[in-house]
Design a protein around this motif. Structure first.
Motif, PDB file in Angstrom:
ATOM      1  N   TYR A  41       0.836  -1.218   0.000  1.00  0.00           N
ATOM      2  CA  TYR A  41       0.000   0.000   0.000  1.00  0.00           C
ATOM      3  C   TYR A  41       0.859   1.252   0.000  1.00  0.00           C
ATOM      4  CZ  TYR A  41      -3.466  -3.476   0.945  1.00  0.00           C
ATOM      5  OH  TYR A  41      -4.260  -4.594   0.846  1.00  0.00           O
TER       6      TYR A  41
ATOM      7  N   GLU B 144      -9.276  -2.655   3.638  1.00  0.00           N
ATOM      8  CA  GLU B 144      -8.842  -3.687   2.702  1.00  0.00           C
ATOM      9  C   GLU B 144      -9.312  -5.069   3.125  1.00  0.00           C
ATOM     10  OE1 GLU B 144      -7.371  -3.197  -0.244  1.00  0.00           O
ATOM     11  OE2 GLU B 144      -7.440  -1.039   0.087  1.00  0.00           O
TER      12      GLU B 144
ATOM     13  N   LYS C 147     -12.916  -5.491   2.345  1.00  0.00           N
ATOM     14  CA  LYS C 147     -13.100  -5.695   0.899  1.00  0.00           C
ATOM     15  C   LYS C 147     -12.920  -7.163   0.555  1.00  0.00           C
ATOM     16  CE  LYS C 147     -11.207  -1.635  -1.336  1.00  0.00           C
ATOM     17  NZ  LYS C 147      -9.930  -1.194  -1.872  1.00  0.00           N
TER      18      LYS C 147
END
Lengths: 136, 328, 563
Positions: free
Chosen positions: C37, C416, C419
């Motif tokens: 990231y 994340e 998700k």
């Protein structure tokens, strides 16, 4: 003249060891290096490995050891290879072992040992430069 | 083991059932190594009797598990089984991951089973040109039946329908495969459709769909109506297998149909025609490009096409003229 | 002549100092977290959208527990210094356990070897070569007696690391021995890993078919919930998943997915969420990107609290607490320049402590070479002790809380992970993801990515693709060898046991086990009885396997002797 030649590699685990992340990654990356790779799977015996090596007519056998079993199984594999006349097949090993054991493994019959943390290129290069292409 | 090719020895050993000779010969054929044609010519008369079974289907349908069980069925019948499992070569690296053998573990030490993994080596149909010869080599070694397992895209000149007598298409319920397959016309190609994982939801409906579509499509009298066989071929639960003996029967039935109806002749004709076409194409292409390269004309021709001084059709006509009418 | 020499000298000097000068001005090549990231140069109060402290962060010990599950964290109790031990025979392991306990370890922790996890007795033909090489095999009640001899089971906290379906047998063996020694199971303290679902990804697929994994895993959980209130019945193992090469958010997402498989089963069996959730624990990895790991842990805490409350309707705050042990990342260690591993392990342990861990295992530096030597094991323990007593990181709860960077990264990790959890849900849930081998595909592609990062130099690892040296000829603190004499003796003892035990008693106990399994009852009580009758691991597990339609022997060599 030989055209279309591909290097054939047989990768395998032996015994009960189930750490297969490394051997699967190597299988993938050797494919990307242009080789035809067969991963035989886990829990293989030396007989399974050698028989597959014969039927698939491979140039390289690669064994993956990650549970301390390298000194137990290497002699068995080498013995089985000798019995079946496979001395022109390259034998390499990868995984976790103390550096102290590497000379012993080489003496037992392993052509080259690649420890965990090896980069891919040296492995692919080693194979390309050392297969016994007397199979002309 | 001796590495120099002694053709007589190779043939003799192969015909006596030597696995290693078969294995080496397959490599020679795949690599188009010197001498392989001679050997194949000698072997040819010893082939033509064995059954050739093709198994195709998308990944996840359970082809390999099915193959595993079928091998067992055939072995029970006392047959010697050859298995050619084909995986696609990477168009980028030329390498391949041959990942089907791993699913056939239970047969590794059976001397009545010979498994060979092949890469498609540039062909898009899921098979390679070598597969014709591989099947012959396995037969010459002693196989009564050869199974060819492949993804089978139906998109290239070398496809399982051109190579096998009986074609199996493996689908699973609810994956939309049945609809897709019908759309792609694949149904017209498969002789037997296996609905694997038939214990899943939607199996009944898929079965009805498939049988209905097939009934509509095949209206000619006396032709083979593709059978739809539901199977459950779970890898590690021996007690849970279903439909395998029905499948084996259906395969035998199709074989019998081919013989009884004479359709086998058509199949064989088309097989040979297809293979001949491939070999011609390959040889001619090699011949011509080799010739052009040698004289440096290839480069000149290509440049003239790019410069629009010439076009591809005219070039081919010109070159062929020279080859077909030498001395004129 | 002189002038020429002088010029040459200057040229050479410049050549050899050039790199040195360049290094002074060196800039890092990438600004991404380990999981990939992008990171800003600096984080400021402007990075937190609304300062909803009470809602999203809160003090430690308060929902959603982002900052820690207890209000006072290490001031209340230091984390447990629990080094994993498993070597050779039960007697060998017992010896190493005692050694570490007397060196200042505060928790016992024993790990099964590959043969035991596979559900094989020490005398199984495929086991004889590998017994004791990477852990300990407990074939019978006698082995468990040897392992636990003289240890006050009501006072110590014992972590039994058996993860596969064999954990059901381990639990039965532990309880059987405890009962024989006069302990009421209700006083036993400790935990058992018992996460067979994940263990299929560690090379134990034959022993851990999905349905049997859920069944036996839940049997242990249910049994402990009802009979052993002080015992933690599972340590859902995200660590092993991370070892496959996946990212931090994937670790949490997949770990939670597997946890939910067990929770759903327990609820299906009629248990109330608050009845069992307070004893649910996790095994988490700590990898080398310190801040990402801390953020991951804080995010996991917040996510778990919300999951328990909102999805499962938990009311007891203890059900909402994300309780976890950390194992520093084995896959971050390398055999090249092995002493460097001590440094890596230290950073990872730091991340664990800054993250608020309950129990910590530090790898031994020789992990990429062999089983830990006594010295290596001790070094790992000392690493924990220096952290606990010298560095001051235990003084304040959640010391990184409030850091603009860490709060931002915590949010990112949560986002994340959620998700990915949604992705899994969309393909039909975790069981489907496992059955269709979707999860396998994730592991394989991530593992290849990690290797390519090394091959290309995108990720730098000292000793692998940067600052490399000649291959070492020896391991700095020696090599741990497992005595084959020990293994041979254990095999002999197992054979002797099978020869001399009372088969009639055993047959009755096995029959009861078979019946209970057939009626889909909880099999642990029957396993305890069968263990007391000298039934072995392979026999107990094999009997249950057969009832569920699987081959008696995971390696498909032996047949059941109890037809």
């Amino acid at each position: 003249m030989v055209r279309n030649k591909k290097i054939k590699v047989l990768l395998s685990k032996v015994g009960l060891d189930g750490h297969d992340r490394g051997v699967k990654v190597i299988a993938s990356l050797l494919k990307e290096a242009g080789m035809e790779v067969i991963y035989l799977g886990m829990y293989q015996t030396e007989q399974n490995i050698v028989k597959a090596a014969i039927d698939e007519d491979v140039d390289v056998i690669g064994v993956s050891y990650l549970s301390g079993e390298h000194l137990v199984f290497t002699p068995k594999i080498v013995e089985e290879m000798k019995k079946n006349d496979l001395d022109d097949v390259l034998l390499i090993a990868g995984g976790t072992f103390p550096p102290e054991d590497i000379p012993a493994m080489e003496k037992m019959g392993i052509d080259k040992v690649f420890r965990a943390g090896s980069l891919t290129e040296p492995i692919a290069d080693y194979i390309k430069n050392n297969i016994k292409k007397g199979k002309e | 083991m001796k590495r120099k090719i002694d053709i007589d020895q190779m043939v003799e050993r192969l015909l006596s059932g030597d696995r290693r000779a078969a294995a080496r010969l397959i490599t020679m054929v795949e690599d188009e190594a010197k001498g392989h044609r001679e050997v194949m010519k000698r072997i040819y008369p010893h082939t033509g009797e064995c059954s050739i079974l093709g198994i195709t289907g998308s990944g996840g349908a359970g082809k390999s598990t099915l193959t595993d069980h079928l091998i067992r069925e055939f072995r029970k019948q006392g047959k010697m089984v050859g298995v050619a499992v084909v995986d696609p070569s990477s168009p980028f690296s030329g390498g391949a991951l041959l990942g089907d053998r791993i699913r056939l573990q239970s047969h590794f030490l059976d001397d009545g089973v010979f498994i060979r993994s092949l890469a498609s080596r540039g062909y898009l149909g899921g098979l390679s040109k070598a597969v014709y010869d591989v099947i012959r080599i396995m037969e010459a070694m002693g196989a009564d039946i050869v199974i060819v397992e492949t993804l089978g895209t139906g998109q290239d000149e070398i496809d399982v329908i051109h190579v096998c007598h009986t074609c199996l298409l493996v689908l699973t319920p609810g994956m939309g495969d049945d609809i897709q397959a019908m759309k792609a016309g694949i149904m017209e190609i498969a002789d037997i459709i296996v609905l694997n994982k038939a214990d899943l939801d939607g199996a009944e409906r898929s079965l009805r769909h498939l049988r209905g579509a097939l009934a509509m499509a095949c209206t000619e009298e006396g032709t083979w109506v593709p059978k739809v066989i539901p199977t459950v071929s779970v890898a590690n639960k021996p007690g849970k297998i279903q439909g395998l003996s029905e499948l084996a029967s259906a395969i035998a039935e199709h074989e019998q149909y081919l013989k009884d109806s004479g359709a086998i002749d058509k199949v064989n004709f088309e097989r040979v025609e297809q293979e001949l076409g491939l070999i011609f194409k390959d040889e001619l292409q090699k011949l011509i490009f080799k010739g052009l390269k040698g004289t440096g004309k290839k480069r000149k021709y290509i440049k003239s096409i790019i410069d629009r001084k010439n076009d591809p059709y005219s070039v081919v006509e010109e070159v062929l003229n020279v080859y077909l009418n030498p001395g004129k | 002549m002189d002038q020429v020499n002088q010029k040459k000298q200057v040229e050479t000097l410049e050549g050899s100092w050039e790199d040195y000068i360049k290094a002074y001005y060196e800039k890092p090549a990438s600004f991404k977290s380990w999981s990939g990231y992008d990171l800003k140069e600096i984080y400021t109060p402007r990075d937190r959208s609304a300062e909803e402290y009470e809602k999203d962060i809160a003090d430690a010990g308060t929902y959603p527990f982002t900052r820690g599950i207890h209000a006072n964290m290490f001031r209340g109790r230091l984390w447990t210094k629990r080094e994993v031990v498993g070597i050779g025979s039960p007697a060998d392991t017992h010896e190493r356990l005692e050694y570490l306990a007397h060196q200042g370890g505060s928790g016992l922790n024993t790990i099964a070897d590959v043969t035991y996890e596979m559900g094989l007795d020490a005398d199984h033909p495929r086991a004889v070569d590998e017994v004791g090489l990477t852990g300990v095999n407990i074939t019978s009640i006698r082995d468990m007696e040897t392992l636990t001899r003289d240890i006050p089971l009501d006072k110590v906290s014992w972590s039994v690391i058996t993860a596969s379906t064999a954990a059901s047998v381990s639990m039965a063996q532990y309880v059987a021995v405890a009962k024989d020694r006069g302990y009421d199971p209700a006083v036993l303290r400790g935990s058992i890993q018992n996460d067979p679902i994940h263990f299929r990804y560690c090379g134990f697929r034959p022993a851990c078919p999905l349905d049997l994994s859920i069944k036996l895993g839940s049997d242990v959980m249910e049994f402990c919930t009802k009979k052993m209130p002080k015992w933690y019945y599972t340590t859902v193992n995200m660590y092993d998943l991370r070892e496959q090469g996946i990212t931090a958010p994937q670790e949490v997402a997949f770990g939670f997915g597997i946890a939910m498989c067990y929770i759903d089963e327990l609820i299906r069996r009629g248990l109330d969420i608050d009845e069992f959730a307070p004893r649910f624990t996790f095994y988490v990895s700590c990898h080398i990107d310190i801040f990402e790991e801390v953020a991951k842990i804080r995010a996991a805490r917040r996510m778990w609290a919300r999951l328990m409350k909102e999805k499962y309707g938990a009311r007891d705050p203890r059900s909402m607490q994300f309780r976890f042990a950390v194992h520093t990342a084995g896959c971050s260690l390398i055999p090249q320049q092995p002493l460097n591993n001590i440094v890596r392990i230290s950073y990872e342990a730091l991340a664990a402590v800054l993250g608020g861990v309950q129990s910590l295992h530090c790898c031994s530096y020789d992990e990429p070479m062999c089983l830990p030597t006594e010295k290596g094991h001790l070094q790992a323990l000392r690493t924990q002790q220096i952290l606990a007593y010298e560095t001051g990181v235990t003084n304040v709860v959640d010391p990184l809380g409030g850091s603009y960077y860490v709060e931002s990264l915590t949010d990112k990790m949560e986002e994340e992970s959620l998700k990915i959890m949604k992705q899994v849900e969309d393909i039909g849930g975790m069981e489907d993801a496992i059955r269709t081998e979707w999860l396998d595909a994730q592991f394989e592609s991530e593992a290849v990515k990690r290797q390519k990062e090394l091959d290309s130099g995108e990720k730098l690892v000292v000793g692998v693709n940067v600052f490399t040296t000649e291959q070492e000829k020896s391991t700095p603190l020696g090599v741990q060898r497992v005595s084959s004499a020990s293994a041979k003796q254990q095999v002999q003892e197992v054979r002797e046991l099978k020869r001399t035990r009372n088969m009639n008693k055993l047959k009755i106990a096995i029959a009861r086990l078979r019946d209970d399994a057939g009626e889909r009852k909880n099999v642990i009580p029957a396993m305890i009885e069968a263990t007391k009758a000298f039934g072995t691991t392979g026999e107990l597990l094999g009997t249950v396997r057969e009832v569920f339609g699987y081959p008696y022997d995971p390696m498909e060599i032996l047949e059941s002797p109890f037809q």
